[in-house]
Design a protein around this motif. Structure first.
Motif, PDB file in Angstrom:
ATOM      1  N   ARG A  41      31.498  82.931  44.809  1.00 36.22           N
ATOM      2  CA  ARG A  41      30.508  81.869  44.565  1.00 36.22           C
ATOM      3  C   ARG A  41      31.170  80.658  43.926  1.00 36.22           C
ATOM      4  O   ARG A  41      30.991  79.521  44.381  1.00 36.22           O
ATOM      5  N   ASN A  42      31.942  80.890  42.873  1.00 35.46           N
ATOM      6  CA  ASN A  42      32.627  79.815  42.175  1.00 35.46           C
ATOM      7  C   ASN A  42      33.606  79.087  43.105  1.00 35.46           C
ATOM      8  O   ASN A  42      33.711  77.857  43.085  1.00 35.46           O
ATOM      9  N   SER A  43      34.293  79.862  43.939  1.00 33.38           N
ATOM     10  CA  SER A  43      35.258  79.280  44.879  1.00 33.38           C
ATOM     11  C   SER A  43      34.553  78.406  45.912  1.00 33.38           C
ATOM     12  O   SER A  43      35.047  77.324  46.270  1.00 33.38           O
ATOM     13  N   ILE A  44      33.393  78.858  46.390  1.00 36.64           N
ATOM     14  CA  ILE A  44      32.625  78.088  47.370  1.00 36.64           C
ATOM     15  C   ILE A  44      32.152  76.770  46.774  1.00 36.64           C
ATOM     16  O   ILE A  44      32.213  75.711  47.415  1.00 36.64           O
ATOM     17  N   LEU A  45      31.693  76.808  45.531  1.00 38.97           N
ATOM     18  CA  LEU A  45      31.248  75.589  44.864  1.00 38.97           C
ATOM     19  C   LEU A  45      32.393  74.586  44.755  1.00 38.97           C
ATOM     20  O   LEU A  45      32.211  73.382  44.986  1.00 38.97           O
ATOM     21  N   GLN A  46      33.579  75.082  44.425  1.00 33.21           N
ATOM     22  CA  GLN A  46      34.743  74.190  44.320  1.00 33.21           C
ATOM     23  C   GLN A  46      35.139  73.624  45.684  1.00 33.21           C
ATOM     24  O   GLN A  46      35.491  72.441  45.797  1.00 33.21           O
ATOM     25  N   LEU A  47      35.075  74.460  46.714  1.00 31.89           N
ATOM     26  CA  LEU A  47      35.415  73.991  48.061  1.00 31.89           C
ATOM     27  C   LEU A  47      34.454  72.909  48.530  1.00 31.89           C
ATOM     28  O   LEU A  47      34.880  71.865  49.049  1.00 31.89           O
ATOM     29  N   LEU A  48      33.167  73.130  48.352  1.00 36.09           N
ATOM     30  CA  LEU A  48      32.170  72.152  48.796  1.00 36.09           C
ATOM     31  C   LEU A  48      32.343  70.825  48.056  1.00 36.09           C
ATOM     32  O   LEU A  48      32.240  69.753  48.664  1.00 36.09           O
ATOM     33  N   THR A  49      32.590  70.899  46.769  1.00 34.71           N
ATOM     34  CA  THR A  49      32.824  69.682  45.987  1.00 34.71           C
ATOM     35  C   THR A  49      34.082  68.968  46.487  1.00 34.71           C
ATOM     36  O   THR A  49      34.104  67.733  46.617  1.00 34.71           O
ATOM     37  N   HIS A  50      35.122  69.738  46.791  1.00 41.07           N
ATOM     38  CA  HIS A  50      36.385  69.193  47.316  1.00 41.07           C
ATOM     39  C   HIS A  50      36.154  68.469  48.644  1.00 41.07           C
ATOM     40  O   HIS A  50      36.824  67.470  48.937  1.00 41.07           O
TER      41      HIS A  50
END
Length: 360
Positions: free
Chosen positions: A263-272
């Motif tokens: 979940r945390n990784s997905i949030l970072q990817l989307l923000t990126h």
């Protein structure tokens, strides 16, 4: 590292036959060795060792059997095309394990020692890491309370163990949407409960609803909050995301939702990627309204096992909500390809998430 914290390795005298890489399943076969360390009140964690995989002997009155004082984690090791061995954000798993320990009154582990032990175990068992696309070596760290005592009180003795199992691709026929029933009768946990901890009781309390959902032809359950049964929390084994009118939304961490590493990784990817994304409270009524307006574009779950699980249908108050014509959406596909590409060393890792395991 020396003294009682030096990791002792005892090699197995008889190695197992490796399973058929084309028929691995999930969590059915285990490697030749495992890690184990004990805790004794007054002495702390001691005697870390890698030993042959074997049964353990516990007193029938051990606290874990009667009061469920136990926590666990799940992560994977991957073998790249150039034969490197990678872990994905393992330090986050041990950080979360200690958060679970705090909630269950279990003494914290030394995260650095745990990571060192994990790397040694993975390197020792490197031949168990499958190489076919979508496969990996699943890793299960866990702690159980072992004091022989029939009393509702934190244990004075524990075992911390790591076992590993080669697993096949979660999707046998590609990235496929799953159908999910929204649970309206049972609750999994509430704010102030153990929802933020990764502990066995959370999963035990979900079994009845899961069984009912499967009888109706649904593979997972979407849990609502335990007080109003209104606000979305998570799927049984995954966090949940919705793409509504161009924005990706996931329920905010509220004290009863597990803080997923994927979940945390997905949030970072989307923000990126500059994709609009928010963490906030979202009700099933809001999702239903978006569906009726044609604004519910995608939904997907996130977790270690599947990475991304697109949702093709929700069952809500007897009505079937078909999402994106029951097909995998664009953002789900992109997230899955990117995250698995990073995990397998195929594409660049701009976040320094992967950790290479080497001989030491």
């Amino acid at each position: 590292m020396s003294g009682h914290n030096e990791i002792v390795i005892q090699l197995s005298s008889k190695l197992k036959e490796k399973p058929n890489p084309n028929n691995l399943g999930f969590g059915k076969v285990f490697t030749d060795h495992m890690f184990m360390m004990d805790y004794t009140e007054g002495k702390g964690w001691h005697d870390p060792q890698i030993i042959p995989y074997q049964p353990i002997s516990l007193d029938p009155s051990s606290v874990v059997f009667h009061y469920g004082q136990t926590v666990f984690e799940g992560l994977k090791a991957y073998r790249t095309k150039d034969q490197k061995i990678l872990l994905f954000r393992p330090e986050k798993n041990f950080q979360r394990l200690n958060l679970s320990n705090d909630r269950l009154c279990i003494p914290n582990i030394d995260e650095g020692l745990a990571l060192e032990a994990l790397k040694k175990l993975v390197w020792l068992e490197r031949d168990w890491i499958p190489t076919a696309e979508g496969t990996s070596l699943y890793i299960r760290p866990f702690i159980i309370s072992t004091q022989p005592y029939l009393g509702v009180h934190p244990s004075s003795h524990y075992k911390f163990m790591i076992i590993m199992s080669p697993v096949g691709s979660y999707y046998k026929e590609g990235l496929a949407p799953v159908n999910i029933a929204v649970e309206q009768e049972f609750v999994r946990t509430v704010v102030g409960g153990t929802g933020t901890a990764k502990t066995g009781g959370n999963y035990a309390s979900s079994l009845r609803a899961q069984e009912i959902a499967e009888e109706k032809g649904y593979s997972q359950v979407l849990w609502l909050d335990g007080r109003e049964k209104k606000y979305i929390e998570e799927v049984g084994s995954m966090n949940i995301f919705f793409k509504i009118n161009g924005e990706v939304v996931t329920p905010a961490l509220n004290g009863s939702i597990l803080e997923g590493i994927t979940r945390n990784s997905i949030l970072q990817l989307l923000t990126h990627w500059n994709v609009p994304v928010s963490e906030r409270r979202i009700s099933m009524d809001e999702v239903y309204e978006a569906y009726k307006k044609g604004q519910l574009e995608e939904a997907f779950g996130t977790g270690t096992a599947a990475v991304i699980s697109p949702v093709g249908e929700f069952l809500w108050h007897g009505e079937k909500l078909i999402i994106n014509n029951g097909e995998t959406g664009e953002i789900s596909t992109r997230l899955y390809s990117t995250l698995t590409g990073i995990q397998n060393g195929i594409i660049e890792d701009p976040f320094n998430w992967v950790v290479e395991v080497k001989e030491n």
